[in-house]
Scaffold this motif. Structure first.
Motif, PDB file in Angstrom:
ATOM      1  N   GLU A 120       0.858  -1.206   0.000  1.00 54.32           N
ATOM      2  CA  GLU A 120       0.000   0.000   0.000  1.00 54.32           C
ATOM      3  C   GLU A 120       0.887   1.247   0.000  1.00 54.32           C
ATOM      4  O   GLU A 120       0.618   2.223  -0.678  1.00 54.32           O
ATOM      5  N   GLU A 121       1.996   1.167   0.800  1.00 56.30           N
ATOM      6  CA  GLU A 121       2.877   2.319   0.947  1.00 56.30           C
ATOM      7  C   GLU A 121       3.638   2.627  -0.345  1.00 56.30           C
ATOM      8  O   GLU A 121       3.719   3.778  -0.781  1.00 56.30           O
ATOM      9  N   LYS A 124       1.534   4.342  -2.835  1.00 59.09           N
ATOM     10  CA  LYS A 124       0.811   5.515  -2.312  1.00 59.09           C
ATOM     11  C   LYS A 124       0.805   6.693  -3.292  1.00 59.09           C
ATOM     12  O   LYS A 124      -0.227   7.325  -3.506  1.00 59.09           O
ATOM     13  N   ASP A 125       1.982   6.993  -3.887  1.00 58.98           N
ATOM     14  CA  ASP A 125       2.053   8.135  -4.811  1.00 58.98           C
ATOM     15  C   ASP A 125       1.118   7.951  -6.006  1.00 58.98           C
ATOM     16  O   ASP A 125       0.472   8.889  -6.456  1.00 58.98           O
ATOM     17  N   GLN A 127      -1.605   6.189  -6.010  1.00 58.80           N
ATOM     18  CA  GLN A 127      -2.975   6.314  -5.512  1.00 58.80           C
ATOM     19  C   GLN A 127      -3.348   7.787  -5.317  1.00 58.80           C
ATOM     20  O   GLN A 127      -4.442   8.223  -5.695  1.00 58.80           O
ATOM     21  N   ILE A 128      -2.408   8.570  -4.763  1.00 58.91           N
ATOM     22  CA  ILE A 128      -2.674   9.997  -4.541  1.00 58.91           C
ATOM     23  C   ILE A 128      -2.860  10.701  -5.884  1.00 58.91           C
ATOM     24  O   ILE A 128      -3.803  11.476  -6.077  1.00 58.91           O
ATOM     25  N   HIS A 173      -6.977   0.917  -6.911  1.00 55.43           N
ATOM     26  CA  HIS A 173      -6.768   1.531  -5.594  1.00 55.43           C
ATOM     27  C   HIS A 173      -8.110   2.040  -5.068  1.00 55.43           C
ATOM     28  O   HIS A 173      -9.023   2.315  -5.856  1.00 55.43           O
ATOM     29  N   LEU A 176      -9.144   8.063  -2.723  1.00 56.47           N
ATOM     30  CA  LEU A 176      -8.974   8.832  -1.480  1.00 56.47           C
ATOM     31  C   LEU A 176      -9.863  10.075  -1.521  1.00 56.47           C
ATOM     32  O   LEU A 176      -9.970  10.726  -2.567  1.00 56.47           O
ATOM     33  N   ILE A 179      -6.167  13.555   1.876  1.00 57.40           N
ATOM     34  CA  ILE A 179      -4.728  13.238   1.840  1.00 57.40           C
ATOM     35  C   ILE A 179      -4.102  13.886   3.071  1.00 57.40           C
ATOM     36  O   ILE A 179      -4.333  15.072   3.326  1.00 57.40           O
TER      37      ILE A 179
END
Ligand code: SF4
Length: 285
Positions: A120-121, A124-125, A127-128, A173, A176, A179
């Motif tokens: 997930e980490e 992350k970029d 996903q953001i 993903h 979100l 953030i």
């Protein structure tokens, strides 16, 4: 046979050409960067002389997008391709939105190891970035239910099929809505404010890029035995390595600790403005 490590001049021109021009002060991709990188890019990116190898994969990315634009089956009313969206001083250029499935896609040419070690980490970029595009699309009146990266592996071979079965994969993903605990528009506003502030600051006064941003590797401590070239064990700290040697209780052999310095500037090797960055040039953490 004659081999030259170059390509004809005209090919070179095409391969080096970067026709992406953002129409706002910042791009969505820049929002994911730290102020030093964004400010130096804005000051020096026009001066950077690229080699073909610096631009090769972004060229293939562009060629792929162009191919999608010319595909008739994608040119229907249910799809929007390569649309650019704007909010304040930021614009985003996403790859493909399918209005039937309400799915937003972004393509990435990457190493298959990205998927092998995916967490997930580590994603992350991506996903953001997609969540910001999704927010921008929503502001333009489109619903987004799914976001996904289509990964194309540039280094995949059939012998890697036990790790990753195909040279491509689609990674979905969660979208979100926040953030870092902030609504997406607030997060973007804060980023713009931060970048604007540092745009007035001289190069040498810019805050240093963090270890995390630089993909800094941690130092390691290898327990070596006698004159062996390979380590008996590699540990995270000097103390762990010392404890390990005590635990072995092997008095017949000589054990010693070799400190292995991690590369603190891994990302900088790919950073387009590294030649203008005093932090990188001085090797300062
Ligand atoms: S070279 Fe490294 S430290 Fe300098 S701006 Fe780029 S990523 Fe940051």
């Amino acid at each position: 046979m004659k081999i030259l490590n170059k390509v004809p001049k005209k090919f070179e021109k095409v391969l080096k050409n970067d026709n992406y021009k953002k129409n706002t002060k910042y791009s969505v991709t820049q929002l994911l960067k730290e102020p030093r990188a964004v400010v130096l890019e804005s000051r020096y990116s026009d001066k950077v002389e690229y080699e073909i190898e610096d631009r090769l994969w972004s060229f293939f990315g562009t060629a792929f997008h162009n191919a999608m634009e010319t595909e008739d089956f994608l040119k229907d009313n249910s799809s929007i391709i390569e649309e650019r969206l704007k909010y304040s001083k930021v614009s985003g250029k996403f790859d493909h939105y399918d209005t039937e499935t309400k799915t937003l896609y972004d393509f990435k040419f990457t190493s298959f190891w990205k998927l092998v070690y995916a967490t997930e980490e580590s994603m992350k970029d991506y996903q953001i970035q997609l969540s910001i595009y999704s927010w921008l699309l929503k502001q333009a009146g489109f619903e987004v239910e799914n976001i996904a990266n289509v990964l194309i592996f540039r280094d995949w071979k059939k012998t890697n099929a036990d790790k990753v079965p195909k040279p491509y994969a689609t990674v979905y993903h969660d979208v979100l809505t926040e953030i870092d605990g902030l609504s997406i528009n607030k997060w973007i506003d804060n980023k713009i404010e931060l970048f604007d502030k540092y745009m007035k600051v001289e190069d040498n006064q810019l805050p240093y890029c963090s270890e995390e941003f630089r993909w800094a590797e941690q130092d390691k401590f290898a327990v070596m035995k006698n004159k062996n070239k390979t380590a008996t064990r590699v540990l995270e700290t000097q103390e762990e390595a010392e404890r390990y040697i005590k635990k072995i209780k092997d008095t017949k052999n000589k054990y010693w600790i070799q400190e292995r310095k991690g590369n603190k500037f891994k990302r900088c090797e790919y950073c387009s403005i590294a030649q203008y960055c005093n932090q990188y040039k001085k090797g300062e953490k």
